[in-house]
Design a protein around this motif. Structure first.
Motif, PDB file in Angstrom:
ATOM      1  N   HIS A   1      -7.379   4.667   1.740  1.00 32.23           N
ATOM      2  CA  HIS A   1      -5.986   5.057   1.591  1.00 32.23           C
ATOM      3  C   HIS A   1      -5.711   5.581   0.191  1.00 32.23           C
ATOM      4  O   HIS A   1      -4.901   6.472   0.002  1.00 32.23           O
ATOM      5  CB  HIS A   1      -5.075   3.872   1.910  1.00 32.23           C
ATOM      6  CG  HIS A   1      -4.952   3.664   3.391  1.00 32.23           C
ATOM      7  ND1 HIS A   1      -4.224   2.635   3.943  1.00 32.23           N
ATOM      8  CD2 HIS A   1      -5.475   4.368   4.427  1.00 32.23           C
ATOM      9  CE1 HIS A   1      -4.310   2.712   5.261  1.00 32.23           C
ATOM     10  NE2 HIS A   1      -5.054   3.742   5.582  1.00 32.23           N
TER      11      HIS A   1
ATOM     12  N   CYS B   1       0.847  -1.175   0.000  1.00 33.45           N
ATOM     13  CA  CYS B   1       0.000   0.000   0.000  1.00 33.45           C
ATOM     14  C   CYS B   1       0.890   1.234   0.000  1.00 33.45           C
ATOM     15  O   CYS B   1       1.777   1.367   0.843  1.00 33.45           O
ATOM     16  CB  CYS B   1      -0.901  -0.014   1.237  1.00 33.45           C
ATOM     17  SG  CYS B   1      -1.880   1.486   1.428  1.00 33.45           S
TER      18      CYS B   1
ATOM     19  N   CYS C   1      -4.246  -0.596   0.081  1.00 28.42           N
ATOM     20  CA  CYS C   1      -4.907  -1.689   0.798  1.00 28.42           C
ATOM     21  C   CYS C   1      -6.408  -1.473   0.838  1.00 28.42           C
ATOM     22  O   CYS C   1      -7.171  -2.422   0.994  1.00 28.42           O
ATOM     23  CB  CYS C   1      -4.336  -1.814   2.205  1.00 28.42           C
ATOM     24  SG  CYS C   1      -4.667  -0.372   3.255  1.00 28.42           S
TER      25      CYS C   1
HETATM   26 ZN    ZN Z   1      -3.107   1.318   3.365  1.00 23.66          ZN
END
Ligand code: ZN
Length: 73
Positions: free
Chosen positions: A68, A43, A64
């Motif tokens: 985000h 991520c 992820c």
């Molecule tokens: Zn993340």
């Protein structure tokens, strides 16, 4: 009489050849890609590793979760 028998004989051969041809071609086994191993991607926001198919891609980056991804915009 003889002509008809030859004709049937040839038709029979033709049928067998046709069936064999179809059998040889029909089972087009769609080879599933052997690359079933999940690649882990990171991520770009929190650095957590997630399986690629679970990751959210944004360009060449992976996240992820969608949160985000949105935060990193
Ligand atoms: Zn993340």
């Amino acid at each position: 009489m003889f002509g008809i028998r030859v004709l049937i004989y040839l038709l029979g051969i033709g049928l067998v050849v046709w069936i064999l041809f179809r059998l040889a071609k029909a089972p087009r086994v769609e080879k599933k890609p052997a690359k079933k191993v999940d690649e882990m991607v990171r991520c770009a926001r929190c650095g957590m590793f997630v399986p690629r198919h679970d990751a959210i891609s944004e360009g060449d980056r992976y996240y992820c979760c969608s949160q985000h991804r949105d935060e990193d915009r």
